[in-house]
Design a protein around this motif. Sequence first.
Motif, PDB file in Angstrom:
ATOM      1  N   ASP A   1     -20.037   7.713  25.471  1.00 18.89           N
ATOM      2  CA  ASP A   1     -19.861   6.426  26.148  1.00 18.89           C
ATOM      3  C   ASP A   1     -21.129   5.602  25.945  1.00 18.89           C
ATOM      4  O   ASP A   1     -22.188   6.147  25.626  1.00 18.89           O
ATOM      5  CB  ASP A   1     -19.551   6.618  27.636  1.00 18.89           C
ATOM      6  CG  ASP A   1     -20.667   7.324  28.395  1.00 18.89           C
ATOM      7  OD1 ASP A   1     -21.735   6.709  28.588  1.00 18.89           O
ATOM      8  OD2 ASP A   1     -20.474   8.486  28.789  1.00 18.89           O
TER       9      ASP A   1
ATOM     10  N   HIS B   1     -15.198   1.143  29.305  1.00 20.58           N
ATOM     11  CA  HIS B   1     -15.474   2.525  29.696  1.00 20.58           C
ATOM     12  C   HIS B   1     -15.618   2.666  31.216  1.00 20.58           C
ATOM     13  O   HIS B   1     -16.100   3.692  31.701  1.00 20.58           O
ATOM     14  CB  HIS B   1     -16.750   3.014  29.021  1.00 20.58           C
ATOM     15  CG  HIS B   1     -16.608   3.285  27.557  1.00 20.58           C
ATOM     16  ND1 HIS B   1     -16.266   4.526  27.053  1.00 20.58           N
ATOM     17  CD2 HIS B   1     -16.759   2.476  26.479  1.00 20.58           C
ATOM     18  CE1 HIS B   1     -16.206   4.465  25.736  1.00 20.58           C
ATOM     19  NE2 HIS B   1     -16.505   3.233  25.362  1.00 20.58           N
TER      20      HIS B   1
ATOM     21  N   LYS C   1     -10.769   2.926  28.427  1.00 19.23           N
ATOM     22  CA  LYS C   1     -10.573   3.147  26.985  1.00 19.23           C
ATOM     23  C   LYS C   1      -9.160   2.746  26.543  1.00 19.23           C
ATOM     24  O   LYS C   1      -8.485   3.471  25.818  1.00 19.23           O
ATOM     25  CB  LYS C   1     -10.889   4.597  26.627  1.00 19.23           C
ATOM     26  CG  LYS C   1     -12.344   4.970  26.857  1.00 19.23           C
ATOM     27  CD  LYS C   1     -12.687   6.368  26.375  1.00 19.23           C
ATOM     28  CE  LYS C   1     -12.833   6.402  24.870  1.00 19.23           C
ATOM     29  NZ  LYS C   1     -13.422   7.683  24.392  1.00 19.23           N
TER      30      LYS C   1
END
Length: 279
Positions: A149, A176, A207
Amino acid sequence: MPILCSTGALIGRPNNRDYTLLKELAPKLSCDGFELMIYPDWYPIVDKVVDFTHDIGLNIPVIHCEKRIGELLSSGTDEDLQAAMSDFKLNCEIAMGVGAGKLVLHLWNGLISDSHIENNISGYKYLREISDDCGLELLVENVVCNVGDPMQRCRELYEAYPDVSFVFDTKMAAFHCQEELLYDEKNSWLQDRIRHYHVNDYGGGYKDWSNLKVLPIGDGRIDFDKFFSYIKRKNHQGFTFTVESTAFDKSGVVHTDILNRCFDTIRKYLSEGDRKNAQ
């Protein structure tokens, strides 16, 4: 706090990435300047692009480096590393030519994304040496990831290079579900290293690749009241904001009103802060 418009919001594949459109479009925009998005199509005509920006008097404080550079770094081969450095040098030449001081970089990018992040982090030092030699400030963006991430990857980069600087993109973080992490004092390492912001909205979930499109402020789910409260609390004087909301349709026609609404919204947030500070 200058509010910039990304030329990538105006110029894309549907209008053949035609930089000359800026002559007609720039006067219709109420921004303070531009973040020039570099495309590889322009490499053979760099001098023409630079001369054109001077001819029409564009203010370009920030360059967004060509995104393929991060993909080349990821591969890990000497050949691709040399290609990344060569392309990056050309981006630096453009930045110096148009009078920019900041470079936005996707250190990782594309389908390969952060799958070989060790190559991207080791490659950063070479790009940083080039940008420092050119007197340019290199800013790494919190780009979406396929494996990890953005916060994790930025932290790893910071641990390797504590003097790294960042651009924080609200949409990239929201993709995210990390936009709230910006406000956490535990992440002061990031807060203290941000030099520029991309202010964009996002309408998807965690996502959600089908909703990755950059939205105008207010068209998604990001809490901009909280974001600008943070900006005012931090008193980020001298920082710059860029709006990247896609303003061209499938036929390439640009709708400047979309961007002007974003600029107006940001100014209202900032002026509200100025009034409160004066009281």
